[in-house]
Design an enzyme around this catalytic site. Structure first.
Site, mmCIF file in Angstrom:
data_model
loop_
_atom_site.group_PDB
_atom_site.id
_atom_site.type_symbol
_atom_site.label_atom_id
_atom_site.label_comp_id
_atom_site.label_asym_id
_atom_site.label_seq_id
_atom_site.Cartn_x
_atom_site.Cartn_y
_atom_site.Cartn_z
ATOM 1 N N LEU A 128 -1.980 -5.260 7.597
ATOM 2 C CA LEU A 128 -1.030 -5.695 8.616
ATOM 3 C C LEU A 128 0.020 -6.596 7.985
ATOM 4 C CD1 LEU A 128 -3.651 -6.654 11.353
ATOM 5 C CD2 LEU A 128 -2.226 -4.596 11.323
ATOM 6 N N ALA A 129 1.284 -6.375 8.333
ATOM 7 C CA ALA A 129 2.370 -7.153 7.749
ATOM 8 C C ALA A 129 2.233 -8.641 8.074
ATOM 9 C CB ALA A 129 3.723 -6.625 8.243
ATOM 10 N N HIS A 170 4.111 -15.782 38.379
ATOM 11 C CA HIS A 170 3.961 -14.562 39.181
ATOM 12 C C HIS A 170 5.334 -14.081 39.625
ATOM 13 C CE1 HIS A 170 2.336 -11.773 42.170
ATOM 14 N NE2 HIS A 170 3.269 -12.239 42.991
ATOM 15 N N GLU A 187 0.495 6.403 16.789
ATOM 16 C CA GLU A 187 1.834 5.815 16.934
ATOM 17 C C GLU A 187 2.920 6.876 16.758
ATOM 18 O OE1 GLU A 187 1.315 1.138 15.596
ATOM 19 O OE2 GLU A 187 1.882 2.611 14.087
ATOM 20 N N GLY A 242 -5.533 13.171 11.512
ATOM 21 C CA GLY A 242 -5.856 11.759 11.692
ATOM 22 C C GLY A 242 -5.261 11.229 12.983
ATOM 23 N N ALA A 243 -6.122 10.633 13.800
ATOM 24 C CA ALA A 243 -5.664 10.003 15.050
ATOM 25 C C ALA A 243 -5.983 8.519 15.029
ATOM 26 C CB ALA A 243 -6.305 10.679 16.254
ATOM 27 N N GLY A 281 -4.589 7.451 6.505
ATOM 28 C CA GLY A 281 -4.697 6.047 6.108
ATOM 29 C C GLY A 281 -3.807 5.707 4.926
ATOM 30 N N SER A 330 0.837 -1.201 0.000
ATOM 31 C CA SER A 330 0.000 0.000 0.000
ATOM 32 C C SER A 330 0.868 1.246 0.000
ATOM 33 C CB SER A 330 -0.914 -0.001 1.232
ATOM 34 O OG SER A 330 -0.153 -0.049 2.422
#
Length: 359
Positions: free
Chosen positions: A212-213, A337, A79, A72-73, A164, A37
């Site tokens: 997504l890669a 834990h 990121e 754009g958010a 985007g 893309s």
């Protein structure tokens, strides 16, 4: 760069433009389109990758800007905004939607991330659209308008346009051989990743689904296995997504809004990172784990995590969902834990039994 695909009886030839200006012709039985893309441009705003930048330019700024405005958010915006904010920039994000993180993110999780980023100093203007942007002597001036019609000016040293990405399918010569492309530039494929021309396949950002890669990598493997006779299968409900902010956000499966819209009976278990021992020890307690399970069968429907290592924890969730696990299944697995992963177990206990043990 691929400059064209040509057909000699069947579509089995690719012509590649070399760096030296020459061309190489490759004859092949099958063709797999995996060109990815590119950044979606914002109409009327020219990117120079210096003061008005795309995500590409935002990775190579020559210095930390005093101020940075994001158009754009979504995932890319938060990121990169998070990175430059931590390096010292004053960051303001303008988002058309009413939430950060883009489409599809669980809204409770989006609000949790927004609170964390705001505590760090990031500013958000939601339900707001950008009307224009221009270079001035004082920097880049953006005119933004909220849903009530009120306009305001925001001036910053750098403007990041991050609305985007779009499939990179132009100028590949696909029309030469009749490969179908939809109005968004995506290539329709069947369950074997075949296009309308059976020996031409497509995967990754050029087809439907999240860009997504790791999704593209799995599709590539499964596609090629199918070419040689295997049975392709991928469960897109079990492909995890990660937002690499601090704290990170990760999820797999459906959001609560998607489950509700589908009319599926469900229950929710949550656990705050502030109650997790390892997170308290690390002084990194922002975040939450949210588990959505079927109300009747307890089968996991979606897992959403906000914490410093959400991108690591989500893989346990993806594995569990791939094998059809219930919330009780994870709840009854002994977790070491103190670890951050105990928060996932606790949220599953809350979903399965109605209450977490340590909160």
């Amino acid at each position: 760069a691929v400059v064209s695909t040509q057909s000699t009886g069947t579509p089995n030839q690719v012509i590649v433009k070399n760096n030296d200006g020459g061309r190489t012709t490759i004859n092949t039985k099958n063709i797999l389109i995996a060109t990815g893309s590119e950044v979606t441009p914002f109409p009327g705003i020219e990117v120079d990758e210096e003061t008005i930048v795309s995500s590409t330019g935002a990775l190579s700024l020559k210095s930390v800007p005093k101020s940075l405005t994001l158009i754009g958010a979504g995932v890319i915006g938060v990121e990169l905004g998070s990175v430059w904010q931590r390096l010292g920039a004053k960051v303001t994000a303008i988002e058309f939607l009413g939430n950060i993180g883009g489409m599809g993110i669980d809204l409770e999780v989006a609000k949790s991330l927004q609170r964390s980023l705001q505590k760090q100093g990031m500013k958000f203007k939601l339900n707001t659209k950008v009307m224009s942007a221009e270079r001035t002597a004082d920097g880049i001036k953006v005119i933004a308008e909220n849903k009530k019609g009120k306009q305001e000016e925001i001036t910053s040293d750098v403007l990041l346009v991050c609305i985007g990405r779009r499939p990179f399918t132009d100028n590949l010569g696909l029309d030469n051989i009749g490969v179908a492309v939809d109005k968004r530039g995506k290539i329709p494929v069947n369950e074997r990743f075949q296009t309308n021309i059976k020996n031409i396949y497509a995967i990754g950002d050029v087809i439907d689904g999240p860009m997504l890669a790791h999704k593209a990598e799995d599709e590539g493997i499964i596609c090629v296995e199918g070419m040689v006779g295997g049975v392709p299968h991928i469960n897109y409900d079990c492909v995890p997504s990660v937002v690499y902010t601090h704290p990170e956000v990760a999820w797999v499966g459906k959001s609560e809004e998607a489950v509700k819209e589908a009319g599926i009976p469900y229950k929710v278990g949550t656990f705050p990172m502030a109650a997790n021992s390892r997170s308290k020890t690390n002084q990194d307690t922002d975040g939450i784990v949210k588990v959505i399970a079927h109300k009747e069968t307890d089968r996991l429907l979606g897992i959403h995590i906000v914490c410093s290592v959400a991108g690591e924890l989500i893989n346990e969730a993806a594995l569990a969902m791939e094998y059809g696990a219930s919330a009780e299944d994870i709840a009854r697995v002994c977790h070491a834990h103190p670890t951050v992963s105990e928060a996932l177990k606790e949220a599953c206990v809350a979903a399965y039994a109605g209450k977490a043990i340590n909160f």
